[in-house]
Scaffold this active site. Sequence first.
Site, PDB file in Angstrom:
ATOM      1  N   SER A  71       0.834  -1.197   0.000  1.00 48.84           N
ATOM      2  CA  SER A  71       0.000   0.000   0.000  1.00 48.84           C
ATOM      3  C   SER A  71       0.869   1.247   0.000  1.00 48.84           C
ATOM      4  O   SER A  71       1.713   1.423   0.886  1.00 48.84           O
ATOM      5  CB  SER A  71      -0.897   0.016   1.241  1.00 48.84           C
ATOM      6  OG  SER A  71      -1.408   1.318   1.434  1.00 48.84           O
TER       7      SER A  71
ATOM      8  N   HIS B 289      -1.406  -1.334  -4.130  1.00 47.02           N
ATOM      9  CA  HIS B 289      -2.638  -0.905  -3.469  1.00 47.02           C
ATOM     10  C   HIS B 289      -2.593   0.610  -3.275  1.00 47.02           C
ATOM     11  O   HIS B 289      -1.668   1.136  -2.666  1.00 47.02           O
ATOM     12  CB  HIS B 289      -2.751  -1.627  -2.123  1.00 47.02           C
ATOM     13  CG  HIS B 289      -4.042  -1.415  -1.408  1.00 47.02           C
ATOM     14  ND1 HIS B 289      -5.206  -2.092  -1.735  1.00 47.02           N
ATOM     15  CD2 HIS B 289      -4.363  -0.603  -0.366  1.00 47.02           C
ATOM     16  CE1 HIS B 289      -6.175  -1.721  -0.917  1.00 47.02           C
ATOM     17  NE2 HIS B 289      -5.701  -0.808  -0.077  1.00 47.02           N
TER      18      HIS B 289
ATOM     19  N   ASP C 263      -4.514   3.775  -1.757  1.00 49.63           N
ATOM     20  CA  ASP C 263      -5.548   4.153  -0.793  1.00 49.63           C
ATOM     21  C   ASP C 263      -6.027   5.573  -1.037  1.00 49.63           C
ATOM     22  O   ASP C 263      -5.275   6.531  -0.868  1.00 49.63           O
ATOM     23  CB  ASP C 263      -5.003   4.035   0.632  1.00 49.63           C
ATOM     24  CG  ASP C 263      -4.963   2.593   1.100  1.00 49.63           C
ATOM     25  OD1 ASP C 263      -6.007   1.915   0.997  1.00 49.63           O
ATOM     26  OD2 ASP C 263      -3.900   2.141   1.545  1.00 49.63           O
TER      27      ASP C 263
ATOM     28  N   MET D 172      -8.587   8.422   0.117  1.00 45.32           N
ATOM     29  CA  MET D 172      -9.402   8.827   1.271  1.00 45.32           C
ATOM     30  C   MET D 172      -9.938  10.233   1.045  1.00 45.32           C
ATOM     31  O   MET D 172      -9.193  11.128   0.638  1.00 45.32           O
ATOM     32  CB  MET D 172      -8.557   8.788   2.542  1.00 45.32           C
ATOM     33  CG  MET D 172      -7.927   7.428   2.815  1.00 45.32           C
ATOM     34  SD  MET D 172      -7.135   7.397   4.417  1.00 45.32           S
ATOM     35  CE  MET D 172      -6.358   5.771   4.367  1.00 45.32           C
TER      36      MET D 172
ATOM     37  N   HIS E  71      -8.333   1.444  -3.705  1.00 45.64           N
ATOM     38  CA  HIS E  71      -9.258   1.274  -2.587  1.00 45.64           C
ATOM     39  C   HIS E  71      -9.882   2.634  -2.287  1.00 45.64           C
ATOM     40  O   HIS E  71      -9.213   3.512  -1.745  1.00 45.64           O
ATOM     41  CB  HIS E  71      -8.465   0.717  -1.394  1.00 45.64           C
ATOM     42  CG  HIS E  71      -9.263   0.563  -0.147  1.00 45.64           C
ATOM     43  ND1 HIS E  71      -8.660   0.355   1.081  1.00 45.64           N
ATOM     44  CD2 HIS E  71     -10.607   0.569   0.086  1.00 45.64           C
ATOM     45  CE1 HIS E  71      -9.597   0.239   2.003  1.00 45.64           C
ATOM     46  NE2 HIS E  71     -10.780   0.378   1.432  1.00 45.64           N
TER      47      HIS E  71
ATOM     48  N   MET F 111     -11.915   4.834  -0.304  1.00 45.26           N
ATOM     49  CA  MET F 111     -12.589   5.117   0.980  1.00 45.26           C
ATOM     50  C   MET F 111     -13.258   6.469   0.835  1.00 45.26           C
ATOM     51  O   MET F 111     -12.783   7.501   1.304  1.00 45.26           O
ATOM     52  CB  MET F 111     -11.543   5.091   2.113  1.00 45.26           C
ATOM     53  CG  MET F 111     -11.064   3.667   2.415  1.00 45.26           C
ATOM     54  SD  MET F 111      -9.510   3.621   3.306  1.00 45.26           S
ATOM     55  CE  MET F 111      -8.367   3.696   1.927  1.00 45.26           C
TER      56      MET F 111
ATOM     57  N   MET G  77     -11.717  -5.414   5.646  1.00 44.26           N
ATOM     58  CA  MET G  77     -10.809  -4.532   6.390  1.00 44.26           C
ATOM     59  C   MET G  77     -10.461  -5.188   7.724  1.00 44.26           C
ATOM     60  O   MET G  77     -11.345  -5.626   8.460  1.00 44.26           O
ATOM     61  CB  MET G  77     -11.447  -3.169   6.639  1.00 44.26           C
ATOM     62  CG  MET G  77     -11.623  -2.287   5.408  1.00 44.26           C
ATOM     63  SD  MET G  77     -10.091  -1.967   4.498  1.00 44.26           S
ATOM     64  CE  MET G  77      -9.071  -1.185   5.752  1.00 44.26           C
TER      65      MET G  77
ATOM     66  N   ASP H  20      -6.733  -6.140   4.535  1.00 44.24           N
ATOM     67  CA  ASP H  20      -6.056  -4.836   4.501  1.00 44.24           C
ATOM     68  C   ASP H  20      -6.075  -4.231   5.898  1.00 44.24           C
ATOM     69  O   ASP H  20      -7.138  -3.953   6.436  1.00 44.24           O
ATOM     70  CB  ASP H  20      -6.815  -3.946   3.502  1.00 44.24           C
ATOM     71  CG  ASP H  20      -6.226  -2.555   3.365  1.00 44.24           C
ATOM     72  OD1 ASP H  20      -5.145  -2.293   3.931  1.00 44.24           O
ATOM     73  OD2 ASP H  20      -6.860  -1.727   2.682  1.00 44.24           O
TER      74      ASP H  20
HETATM   75  C1  DX5 Z   1      -6.115   1.745   5.892  1.00 43.83           C
HETATM   76  C2  DX5 Z   1      -5.753   1.474   4.445  1.00 43.83           C
HETATM   77  C3  DX5 Z   1      -4.684   0.464   4.325  1.00 43.83           C
HETATM   78  C4  DX5 Z   1      -3.368   0.878   4.936  1.00 43.83           C
HETATM   79  C5  DX5 Z   1      -2.763  -0.337   5.547  1.00 43.83           C
HETATM   80  O1  DX5 Z   1      -7.237   2.554   5.948  1.00 43.83           O
HETATM   81  O2  DX5 Z   1      -6.861   1.022   3.717  1.00 43.83           O
HETATM   82  O3  DX5 Z   1      -4.487   0.036   2.987  1.00 43.83           O
HETATM   83  O4  DX5 Z   1      -2.442   1.400   4.034  1.00 43.83           O
HETATM   84  O5  DX5 Z   1      -1.617   0.057   6.235  1.00 43.83           O
HETATM   85  P1  DX5 Z   1      -0.919  -0.952   7.233  1.00 43.83           P
HETATM   86  O6  DX5 Z   1      -0.477  -2.126   6.438  1.00 43.83           O
HETATM   87  O7  DX5 Z   1       0.194  -0.146   7.777  1.00 43.83           O
HETATM   88  O8  DX5 Z   1      -1.936  -1.332   8.275  1.00 43.83           O
HETATM   89 ZN    ZN Z   2      -6.494   0.030   1.681  1.00 45.65          ZN
END
Ligand code: DX5
Ligand code: ZN
Length: 235
Positions: A23, A47, A49, A51, A80, A82, A150, A188
Amino acid sequence: MAVDTPSTRPEAGPFGQIRIAPSVLSADFGVLAEQVGEVATAADWLHVDVMDGHFVPNVTIGPPVVASLRRHSPLFFDCHLMMTDPGQYLEAFAKAGADGCTVHVEVGGTTELIAQMRQLGLRVGLALNPATPFEAVAPFLHLIDMVLCMTVVPGFGGQSFMPEVMDKVAQVRQAITDGGLNVDVEVDGGIDVRTAPEAARAGANVFVAGSAVFGRDRPWEAADAIRSVINATLG
Ligand code: DX5
Ligand code: ZN
């Protein structure tokens, strides 16, 4: 909807295959392309992320960064989202070079979002927060390519893995097997060499790791180490 997406996309790989998806959330955004290059051979997917500061309290990156990264990496981009309103941005992510998008089932409008992702040629994922039960995704299993369970409350990297989610991972895997479906199961949050085997035993096959990969001096070795413990676990 005609979208000018790349004519050849990176291969996702066969359903059920073990995949490591570092990620970028834990990478140094100032040298993102370099960081992604460091895991180029050790990673199966990247991956990404996204947000929106609304569905989760954090804000990260959007389509322009995906478009920039696309010019530097041939990896499959597992985005991903969010976001409270992912439908508004799916086309932009597809155009930017996203290969798969995963939306959260908690935001609703799931049937329409799946149709929109299919129309855009995206690989389709549905994510569940730790508190969201298996039943929320069950009606959509035959329409999607991946379930993301998650294993932390989304929003930040570096949180602790929640082992209580493993029962749901097993439920999802069982339903996929019972239905003879082609669907991947991704985990994840808090995935590292210690927690990945437990998730693999429960039935996960796609492993997202942020801090356990990009938080290390040699990210490629860290990704390889996670793959090794999973392979050793599954024999
Ligand atoms: C969290 C993200 C993850 C995050 C995981 O909200 O969706 O993808 O990057 O990070 P680690 O592996 O550090 O928990
Ligand atoms: Zn993620």
